[in-house]
Design an enzyme around this catalytic site. Structure first.
Site, PDB file in Angstrom:
ATOM      1  N   ASP A   8      -7.902 -69.287 122.237  1.00  0.00           N
ATOM      2  CA  ASP A   8      -8.719 -70.481 122.069  1.00  0.00           C
ATOM      3  C   ASP A   8      -8.025 -71.623 122.816  1.00  0.00           C
ATOM      4  O   ASP A   8      -7.072 -71.391 123.574  1.00  0.00           O
ATOM      5  CB  ASP A   8      -8.946 -70.792 120.588  1.00  0.00           C
ATOM      6  CG  ASP A   8      -7.686 -71.187 119.840  1.00  0.00           C
ATOM      7  OD1 ASP A   8      -6.588 -71.214 120.439  1.00  0.00           O
ATOM      8  OD2 ASP A   8      -7.794 -71.473 118.634  1.00  0.00           O
ATOM      9  N   CYS A  65      -3.912 -67.939 119.343  1.00  0.00           N
ATOM     10  CA  CYS A  65      -4.534 -69.156 118.813  1.00  0.00           C
ATOM     11  C   CYS A  65      -3.402 -69.982 118.203  1.00  0.00           C
ATOM     12  O   CYS A  65      -2.244 -69.781 118.570  1.00  0.00           O
ATOM     13  CB  CYS A  65      -5.665 -68.845 117.827  1.00  0.00           C
ATOM     14  SG  CYS A  65      -5.198 -68.117 116.256  1.00  0.00           S
ATOM     15  N   THR A  67      -2.102 -70.049 115.068  1.00  0.00           N
ATOM     16  CA  THR A  67      -1.200 -69.226 114.261  1.00  0.00           C
ATOM     17  C   THR A  67      -1.281 -67.746 114.600  1.00  0.00           C
ATOM     18  O   THR A  67      -0.416 -66.977 114.194  1.00  0.00           O
ATOM     19  CB  THR A  67      -1.528 -69.369 112.765  1.00  0.00           C
ATOM     20  OG1 THR A  67      -2.859 -68.880 112.543  1.00  0.00           O
ATOM     21  CG2 THR A  67      -1.386 -70.803 112.297  1.00  0.00           C
ATOM     22  N   HIS A  98       4.094 -47.407 113.831  1.00  0.00           N
ATOM     23  CA  HIS A  98       3.602 -46.888 112.553  1.00  0.00           C
ATOM     24  C   HIS A  98       2.101 -47.057 112.350  1.00  0.00           C
ATOM     25  O   HIS A  98       1.496 -46.249 111.638  1.00  0.00           O
ATOM     26  CB  HIS A  98       4.327 -47.578 111.397  1.00  0.00           C
ATOM     27  CG  HIS A  98       5.776 -47.241 111.329  1.00  0.00           C
ATOM     28  ND1 HIS A  98       6.568 -47.635 110.280  1.00  0.00           N
ATOM     29  CD2 HIS A  98       6.598 -46.563 112.179  1.00  0.00           C
ATOM     30  CE1 HIS A  98       7.809 -47.215 110.481  1.00  0.00           C
ATOM     31  NE2 HIS A  98       7.849 -46.572 111.625  1.00  0.00           N
ATOM     32  N   HIS A 133       2.482 -41.086 109.975  1.00  0.00           N
ATOM     33  CA  HIS A 133       1.754 -42.320 110.247  1.00  0.00           C
ATOM     34  C   HIS A 133       0.323 -42.039 110.710  1.00  0.00           C
ATOM     35  O   HIS A 133      -0.580 -42.837 110.462  1.00  0.00           O
ATOM     36  CB  HIS A 133       2.490 -43.164 111.288  1.00  0.00           C
ATOM     37  CG  HIS A 133       3.907 -43.446 110.905  1.00  0.00           C
ATOM     38  ND1 HIS A 133       4.240 -44.208 109.816  1.00  0.00           N
ATOM     39  CD2 HIS A 133       5.073 -43.051 111.465  1.00  0.00           C
ATOM     40  CE1 HIS A 133       5.561 -44.278 109.712  1.00  0.00           C
ATOM     41  NE2 HIS A 133       6.080 -43.584 110.703  1.00  0.00           N
TER      42      HIS A 133
END
Length: 145
Positions: A8, A65, A67, A98, A133
Site C-alpha cells: 500500500d 504495509c 505492520t 514448517h 509438517h
C-alpha cells in the site's frame, strides 16, 4: 524464484529497496502496486498478489504495509495462500520450513530496510521440510473447503 510484490502507500518507499535486493539475489520479481505514496487501501494489493501466487503465475509473493498484518490477512482470504507476517528472520525461515508459506509480509513501520532484507533472505533460502509438517499443511488446506 519468480516473485510477485505489492504494497500500500505506507510500504511504497520500502518496496523498491526490497525489489532491488531480490534482484541482487538472482530472483525475478514483478510489482503489482501501489505506484505512489498517495493514500490507498492495502486489501486490493494483498488480494492481487495472492491471486497471482495461487494461480501459479508466481512461486511466491512479498507484501508490505504499515505492520504487514492487514495486507497478510487480505492475502489469506485467497484459497491456496499461506501468508505470514514476520518482523524477524527466524519466524520467516520456520514459516517456510514448517508451514510452506507462499507469501511473506512485513511492516515498513515495524522493520527497517536492512532487517527487511534479512527477513526476505531467510524466507527465500528456506525450503519446506515436508514430513510431519506436510500433514499439518494439508489440514490447513482442507479448512479452505
Amino acid at each position: 524464484m519468480k516473485l510477485a510484490i505489492g504494497s500500500d502507500h505506507v510500504g511504497f518507499e520500502l518496496k523498491p529497496i526490497i525489489i532491488d535486493y531480490i534482484k541482487e539475489l538472482g530472483h525475478e520479481i514483478e510489482d503489482f502496486g501501489a505506484d505512489s505514496s498517495e493514500r490507498t487501501d492495502y486489501p486490493q494489493y494483498g488480494k492481487k498478489v495472492a491471486e497471482e501466487v495461487a494461480s501459479g503465475n508466481f512461486d511466491g509473493g512479498i507484501l508490505i504495509c504499515g505492520t504487514g498484518v492487514g495486507i497478510s490477512i487480505s492475502a489469506n482470504k485467497v484459497k491456496g495462500i499461506r501468508a505470514v507476517v514476520c518482523s524477524e528472520p527466524y519466524s520467516a525461515k520456520l514459516s517456510k520450513e514448517h508451514n510452506n508459506t507462499n507469501i511473506l509480509a512485513f511492516g515498513s513501520r515495524v522493520v527497517g530496510s536492512e532487517l527487511a532484507k534479512m527477513i526476505v533472505k531467510e524466507w527465500l533460502d528456506a525450503t519446506f521440510e515436508g514430513g510431519r509438517h506436510a500433514k499439518r499443511v494439508e489440514m490447513i488446506r482442507q479448512m479452505e473447503n
